[in-house]
Every structure is written in C-alpha cells, then in structure tokens.
Design an enzyme around this catalytic site. Structure first.
Site, mmCIF file in Angstrom:
data_model
loop_
_atom_site.group_PDB
_atom_site.id
_atom_site.type_symbol
_atom_site.label_atom_id
_atom_site.label_comp_id
_atom_site.label_asym_id
_atom_site.label_seq_id
_atom_site.Cartn_x
_atom_site.Cartn_y
_atom_site.Cartn_z
ATOM 1 N N GLU A 318 1.143 -0.925 0.365
ATOM 2 C CA GLU A 318 -0.071 -0.154 0.036
ATOM 3 C C GLU A 318 1.041 1.365 0.022
ATOM 4 O O GLU A 318 1.678 1.404 1.067
ATOM 5 C CB GLU A 318 -0.894 0.114 1.272
ATOM 6 C CG GLU A 318 -1.777 1.143 1.486
ATOM 7 C CD GLU A 318 -2.658 1.618 3.133
ATOM 8 O OE1 GLU A 318 -3.240 1.937 3.298
ATOM 9 O OE2 GLU A 318 -1.970 0.706 3.830
ATOM 10 N N LYS A 386 -10.133 2.117 -2.477
ATOM 11 C CA LYS A 386 -10.719 1.991 -0.881
ATOM 12 C C LYS A 386 -11.539 1.832 -0.321
ATOM 13 O O LYS A 386 -12.089 3.713 -0.573
ATOM 14 C CB LYS A 386 -9.519 2.120 0.131
ATOM 15 C CG LYS A 386 -9.477 1.689 1.063
ATOM 16 C CD LYS A 386 -7.800 2.071 2.265
ATOM 17 C CE LYS A 386 -8.378 1.820 4.016
ATOM 18 N NZ LYS A 386 -7.557 2.025 4.505
ATOM 19 N N CYS A 463 -5.312 -2.658 3.027
ATOM 20 C CA CYS A 463 -4.927 -1.939 4.317
ATOM 21 C C CYS A 463 -6.192 -2.565 5.397
ATOM 22 O O CYS A 463 -6.527 -4.098 5.010
ATOM 23 C CB CYS A 463 -5.029 -1.004 4.706
ATOM 24 S SG CYS A 463 -3.347 -0.259 7.003
#
Length: 590
Positions: A318, A386, A463
């Site tokens: 990430e 995300k 994440c």
C-alpha cells in the site's frame, strides 16, 4: 461483592483479554486465555446491583481492552487523539450500553427459574407421555442466561466491528487463531460463531465457579461438586460441550480436508520497509522495491544454476507511490531518473499491482487510496479505490464544512483525506494450470490445437479492509478467486500490531475459502490458504522479498458468503425473545 472487587474483576478480565490477543508474549494469541478471559467479567456482571452499575462495568471493560490491545494507535502521529482517544471513548460508550443490557440477564427480580418457558413445557406435557424426559432436558434459567450472555456479547462485537466507525480489533476471535479446528466454523457463522462459543464457555465456567464457591455451595464443601451440580447448570454445561464438540469435529474435517488447487499463480511479494512519514517523496520506496525485485528476478535454481522463470504477478504494498494515476503514467515514465518505474516494469515483462493514489475527481482534487494494475508492458490498466476508509485518519467527517477544516488545521494540520471508492474492481492476470486438478463434474469440450492459458481473477482489499467481512464478501461475490491485500502498518512501530492485523485478515480466507496474499510495507507479509495456514511469510520490519507459488482453488460459495451475518441475526432474535419472556415472567409474578 464490593465495588472494589467488581472493578478488580473487570480490570483482570481486560488484562487477560489483552494477553489472549496477539501480543509480545503470544505472537498469534492464546486460545486458552481466550476461553477464560470473560470469566471475571461474568462474575462481576452477575453481582451488578443496577443497570447503571452494569453500564459502568461494561464501559470500563470495553475501554481498557481497547487501550491495552490497541495502544499502538498512539503512534499515528498527530492523529493519535482520534485514532486512540476518540476510538477508546466510542468503544466505551457502546460497551456501556451492552453492559446495561447484560445486567438484565442476572436480574433475579425478573428472571425466575420456574417461569422460563413454563407454558411451553405444560403444553408439551399434556400431549406427550415422555414428560419427565422433556423436563430433564428442558431449557433452564442457567441455560438461557449463559446463552443470552454469549448472544449479547456476540452482538456487542458485531456492533463495534461494523459500519463507518467500525473497529474490529479487541475481539474474541483474535485469541483463537492458533486453535485451527474451532475457527473453521467461520465459513458458516463468520467469526461471530467463534465469539459465541468462547463467550459461552466463559459463562458456564463462571457459573461453575460461583456454584462451587464457599458462599454459594454449602452442600458440596466436603463433596465432589461435579456430582452435586444442579440440573440447570448441568444442562447449560452440556449444551456448551455439545456445541464445542460439534464445532471441533467440523473444524477438524475442514482443516484436514485435502483441497486440490485448480491453478497456480507465481507471485513475487515485495516488502520495502520504508518510513511512511517521509512526506511526498516516494523515490526511496521505488528504488528499494526495484532493488528487491531485481534480486529475486535474478535468482537461480540451485540445482540447474539457471535463472528462475518469471513470476505471473509482482505485488508492492500500500501507498508505495505518491503521485496519482492515471496522470502518474507520464510522471513515472521519467521517475526515478536513473531507472523510470514504467520502463522498469516493461523490462521485467511482468504485470504489477502497486499501492498508489487514484484520481476520482480531478477538478475537485479528490483522490482515492488505491491499488493500481500496470501490465507487463508498463501501461496503466485500472485501479481499485479503497471503499471503507479509516475514520479521522483517512477521511474526516464533515471536512466539506469550513469550520471543520479550520478545527482540523488548528489541531493536527489541515488534511483533505481520501475519497472513498464507489465500485468493487476485479483484476485478471494469467496463471498456470494444475494438471492434477479434476473438476467434480465432467466437462465436454471440443478438441483444440492449443489450450489457452488460464487466468486468475482477484480483488485487492486495501489495509484494514481485510478486517471487514462485509467488504470482502462483496469483493468475493464479484467473482474473485483470490484476495490480494496491500497494507502499510509500519507506522505502528510494534510487532504485535502487525500480528493482530494478520490474524484478523486470516479469518477472511476461512470465511470465503480463498487464498489470501498479504503484501505489506513492513509486515506481516504472508500467503494464507483457505484453512488459515501460513504457506510462506517474511520477517517483520526487514527489507525483503519472496517468490511463492500460490494455490488458487475452484470458486465456491460458502454459507457465510451466501447468508452473511445470519448468525448474529439469530443471536438478536434470541435476545429479544428472552426480554419478551422476562416481561411475561413479571406479569405472572405480579
């Protein structure tokens, strides 16, 4: 019980909870502690004198578990006041509500042994000669109380773990990762079935301890307490044993089950271990990742002394890149100057998945925290942004208002944060067929001169999205055969934070029976199979890379994927029915 002892039991339970969750003493947590961590809490709650007292106890337990297990949140620089402080306060408030709810399961003025399901028993006995048999196995107050406790605790963990402010840390399933046969039920109930079983065991153990204590067991001081257990407690303990045994046998079957991969994906995972707080300059991250990649790509087979074949996919973690795509194509065609990134990818002739920003709305400067796919020729092909952002860290609620921006600027420095994505993206790359795979049903096909190379469809939860079953469920339902998680937890500066995130992520592999690849900045980078096993991993906080032949299994729809949080809904129904039964008990008594 005095107030001092009540608080002591609460703090002792919180400390045990912390020791059960992955920490510096138990890297992957302790299932043994997980089974008994709620015993002091149950005893303290049973001695609560009012719903207010129960709320205070619930608040203290929830707050201290959160602070002890998530102390690493304080390392999130200036945002620690939100990541640790605000999250602890919010968790405590939710804990207070559920503490007051739990109080009612111990309220003797309302709960009466002889009134529990009395009407049902009487109706049954009128039409059945085996009345005595039914009464022996009838539902008792103790059974209802322990199941009610486990159900409410399950609802508490579900509430704190879902939604915009959800934080799925500090939960019972985090203690159970090493108990592989129990956690396999996650593909049916989700992790909340594990929560229920562990909480139910603690409740029954606490009931047994209270019965055998000197104050409550005059008859069995000089006798074997197991032979003198009252029937209500025997029934409750029997139910607990049956459920645990059933879960164990199912889990043993699933864990020992031989699964044949449908195909394989040769993956190179890079862990660059760079400082995420170095500002907007990403040159160090790129150069380090390129160096680690080159070393692995030039590795030779020790037996033939030949360079290994190229991988099918290279994964960087990430936020390695800082310049947003698709505009980034021009930027990274010339950066770094000595070895431009896209030119480097073209030379490797392997597709890359890299964590980078993605431009959602260029005019309003809205960017998403994304995983971008760059093909083997160095061309940008697409991105997944995300969707579930970290509140107050990645997204600031109300940031569109000037007074909110001014307040954030005065406290921690102004930040627009990220913009949440709005679609579940599915990536596809070439893979390698498994010649030993045999589908269950025969396949009729026309003979071809050449067999096309198989492909793998995968999704990239970013994440802590791998901690949310609701996000991964939608990604899985989109047709993903593989999870590829990109994470950067290096700012936590603690090893147990990395292992905590890992054990939570591993549950997603079990829930959906899919292999998961975790590529992280500093750890814990690993490949997890559908039963939760670690196939290969990298050490924490080290610059390293690894090649792994990742097994990809035939896509299947698990019970949990199909029905979602059905188990927690059943827990809610049971809790509501118990409250309704209590109301009937009050009317019958008065």
């Amino acid at each position: 019980m005095s107030e001092f002892l009540q608080v002591f039991c609460i703090l002792f339970s919180a400390a045990m909870f912390f020791l059960g969750i992955p920490n510096d003493f138990f890297k992957f947590g302790s299932p043994v502690i997980g089974f008994i961590a709620l015993i002091p809490f149950y005893i303290s709650m049973k001695n609560a004198r009012s719903w207010k007292n129960g709320a205070v106890l619930g608040f203290l337990h929830a707050t201290f578990v959160h602070i002890l297990s998530s102390s690493w949140l304080s390392n999130f620089k200036d945002f620690a006041v939100f990541t640790l402080g605000a999250s602890a306060a919010g968790t405590g408030v939710i804990g207070a509500f559920f503490g007051s709810v739990l109080y009612f399961s111990f309220c003797r003025q309302i709960f009466s042994e002889e009134l529990i399901f009395q009407d049902l028993q009487e109706d049954f006995c009128r039409h059945n000669k085996a009345c005595s048999f039914f009464r022996y196995f009838s539902v008792s107050e103790t059974t209802v109380r322990t199941v009610f406790f486990a159900s409410v605790w399950t609802l508490w963990e579900w509430t704190k773990s879902n939604g915009f402010l959800g934080y799925p840390w500090g939960t019972l399933p985090m203690t159970a990762y090493r108990y592989k046969s129990i956690i396999q039920i996650a593909d049916i109930t989700g992790t909340y079935g594990i929560t229920f079983l562990l909480a139910l065991f603690s409740a029954n153990a606490a009931e047994f301890i209270l019965f055998t204590s000197k104050d409550n067991c005059d008859k069995c001081r000089n006798k074997n307490p197991l032979k003198n257990l009252p029937k209500p407690l025997k029934h409750s303990m029997l139910l607990c044993i049956v459920l645990l045994a059933s879960a164990h046998f199912y889990g043993f079957h699933q864990y020992s089950k031989i699964r044949t991969p449908e195909k394989f994906l040769d993956v190179l995972i890079v862990q660059q271990n760079t400082d995420p707080w170095t500002g907007q300059n990403d040159l160090k991250s790129i150069r380090t990742s390129q160096k680690l990649c080159t070393e692995k790509l030039n590795e030779k087979n020790p037996f033939t002394n030949r360079i290994l074949s190229k991988p099918d996919l290279i994964v960087w973690s990430e936020a390695v890149l800082r310049y947003p795509f698709p505009q980034g194509e021009n930027y990274y065609s010339n950066t770094p100057p000595e070895n431009p990134l896209l030119e480097y990818i073209d030379k490797t002739n392997v597709p890359f998945i890299i964590g980078a920003p993605y431009t959602i709305d260029r005019k309003n400067r809205l960017f998403g925290n994304a995983a971008v796919l760059i093909d083997a020729s160095g061309n940008f092909k697409g991105a997944y942004c995300k969707i579930h952002l970290v509140p107050f860290a990645e997204v600031i609620p109300g940031i569109e208002f000037s007074w909110v921006r001014n307040a954030m600027k005065s406290m921690v420095g102004f930040s627009n944060g990220w913009q949440a994505g709005n679609q579940y993206t599915l990536f596809e790359v070439n893979a390698r067929a498994n010649p030993n795979f045999r589908p269950i049903a025969p396949i009729v096909y026309a003979e071809k001169k050449s067999t096309p190379r198989p492909t793998v469809k995968f999704c990239t939860p970013i994440c802590f999205e791998d901690a949310f079953p609701s996000v991964c469920r939608k990604l899985s339902q989109s047709g993903a055969e593989l999870f590829v998680n990109l994470t950067d937890d290096s700012w936590s500066l603690t090893s147990y934070a990395e292992y905590q995130h890992f054990v939570i992520a591993a549950m997603r592999s079990i829930e959906f029976r899919k292999t998961m690849i975790r590529s992280t900045n500093s750890g814990y980078s690993a490949v997890i199979d559908p039963a939760g096993r670690i196939l290969k991993d990298l050490p924490l906080f080290e610059q390293a890379a690894m090649r792994c032949t990742v097994p990809v299994y035939q896509n299947q729809t698990t019970v949990f994927e199909k029905f979602g949080f059905l188990f927690t809904f059943l827990c809610l129904i049971f809790a509501v029915l118990v409250f309704g039964q209590k109301k009937s008990a009050v009317n019958a008594r008065y």
